[in-house]
Enzyme design. Structure first.
Site: not given
Ligand code: PMP
Length: 418
Positions: A135, A212, A376
């Site tokens: 991400h 993550d 993203c």
């Molecule tokens: N890592 C992954 C794999 C995600 O899916 C996401 C959220 N889509 C994030 C990080 C970031 O999360 P946040 O927007 O809550 O910081």
């Protein structure tokens, strides 16, 4: 709670999905005159009444700023805050609540590690190892520090099936590798990565390893001690908790050795114009007033999720994902991204002749909420030669009927528009 997801043959208590759904007020609402079919839990999960009530009760009865007041209300709020940190520590299997740092979201947790842990150790020519399935939250913070230090980010390729191969990671670890950061579960492919094996590899090669867990925490039992990584992040809002709260877990000895990141109240020991000394962990990394009520409600969300049981959640979602893959395979022209052997409750797809955005808009007319776009994860879409995809993601409250409704709606859309 078990330290691992359920395996075939385990006796896992079945999840009573209707009883679960009754606890989520929003699921009873209608969208465009139809029952809401919420298939976007990977973006953010809906909230059970236990969490909503924890939040409102806290504001009604327990609210004051924390760690500051001598008066009873502040002490009560502080005690609840400390209890929430203990709950997170328990949820993650952490050895010590001092290893739990409250941040705004998983993204901020990665930024904190990138700035406070990695940047001081990073020099020109050094490398940060990531994967093609990350991400943006686990790419851009590393690029920012790499850019400032003349270091570079190296992506590990993924296979056509959407999996990581350990040897591809091992091959790219060299003397210049200063960090490895990998998602436990891909938010697009649903791939569940072998993070325990990756952690063992990182340990053998002396490379700090961040996991993550944004997409893992809602689906899989986590035990950071068994995992063997150095840092782990997740967001409360994907884990049935409120938005605005994230967690960074780090090994105490690493956090202890890290300089502060943001400065302000609460993170100091003594301040004078001659110089400032800093608080102990985790407070050194928690400058300013946090989301006090949100952190309390995060504790309530984790209590709730543990009471449902992550093994039961995992078994429920495994059945749903198998059903979704079968049901979607019957939609003409539909292609699912990746075929990972271990997949969490996420299915991304494209449909021949239809733009994902249009698929999302047409599904919305049926009250079905999915995500469309790059989610993203632009490098991942680039890897598959796609600008975008549609993504259905499931949660503890998703039913087989909803998966079928998605399949039927997609068939109607294909018949009319493709
Ligand atoms: N890592 C992954 C794999 C995600 O899916 C996401 C959220 N889509 C994030 C990080 C970031 O999360 P946040 O927007 O809550 O910081």
């Amino acid at each position: 709670m078990s330290a691992r997801p359920a395996r075939r043959g385990d006796r896992v208590p079945a999840l009573d999905v209707e009883a679960i759904r009754a606890q989520f007020p929003i699921l009873a609402t209608r969208m465009r005159g139809r029952p809401l079919v919420y298939l976007d839990s990977a973006a953010s999960a809906q909230k059970p009444r236990a969490v909503i009530e924890a939040l409102s009760r806290f504001y009604e009865r327990d609210y004051a700023n924390i760690h500051r007041g001598v008066y009873e209300l502040s002490q009560r709020a502080s005690a609840l805050h400390d209890a929430a940190r203990q709950k997170v520590a328990r949820f993650l299997g952490a050895a010590d609540a001092r290893e739990i740092v409250f941040v705004r979201n998983a993204t901020e947790g990665v930024n904190l590690v990138a700035h406070a842990f990695l940047e001081p150790r990073l020099g020109p020519g050094d490398e940060i190892l990531l994967t093609e399935m990350e991400h943006h939250a686990n790419i851009v913070p590393w690029q920012l520090v790499a850019g400032r230090r003349g270091a570079k980010v190296v992506p590990v390729p993924i296979t056509e099936a959407g999996e990581l191969r350990l040897e591809d990671i091992a091959e790219r670890i060299g003397p210049r590798t200063k960090m490895l950061a990998v998602t436990w579960v891909s938010n697009v492919l649903g791939t569940v990565n072998p993070v325990h094996e990756i952690a063992a590899l990182a340990r053998r090669r002396g490379v700090p390893f961040l996991v993550d867990a944004a997409q893992a925490a809602p689906h899989l039992a986590i035990d950071v001690r068994a995992l063997g990584a150095d840092f782990l992040v997740f967001s409360a809002h994907k884990t049935y908790g409120p938005s605005g709260v994230g967690v960074l877990w780090g090994r105490a000895e690493l956090l202890d050795a890290m300089p502060p990141w943001q400065g302000g109240g609460d993170m100091i020991e003594r301040v004078s114009f001659a110089g400032t000394t800093f608080n102990e962990i985790p407070f050194r990394f928690e400058a300013g007033t946090p989301d006090i009520a949100g952190i309390h409600a995060t504790g309530a969300a984790l209590d709730w999720l543990e009471a449902v049981g992550l093994d039961a959640v995992h078994a429920h979602e495994e059945a749903l994902v198998a059903q979704a893959l079968e049901r979607l395979s019957r939609v003409r022209g539909l292609r699912v991204l990746g075929r990972p052997r271990a997949r969490a409750a996420v299915v991304a797809f494209t449909i021949d002749g239809l733009h994902p955005q249009d698929v999302g808009t047409l599904l919305d007319l049926d009250g079905i909420a999915i995500r469309t776009g790059h989610h993203c994860a632009m490098p991942l879409h680039e890897r598959f030669g796609l600008p975008a995809s549609a993504r259905a993601s499931m949660g503890v409250y998703t039913t087989p009927q909803e998966i079928d409704a998605l399949g039927c709606a997609l068939e109607r859309i294909v018949a009319r528009f493709a």
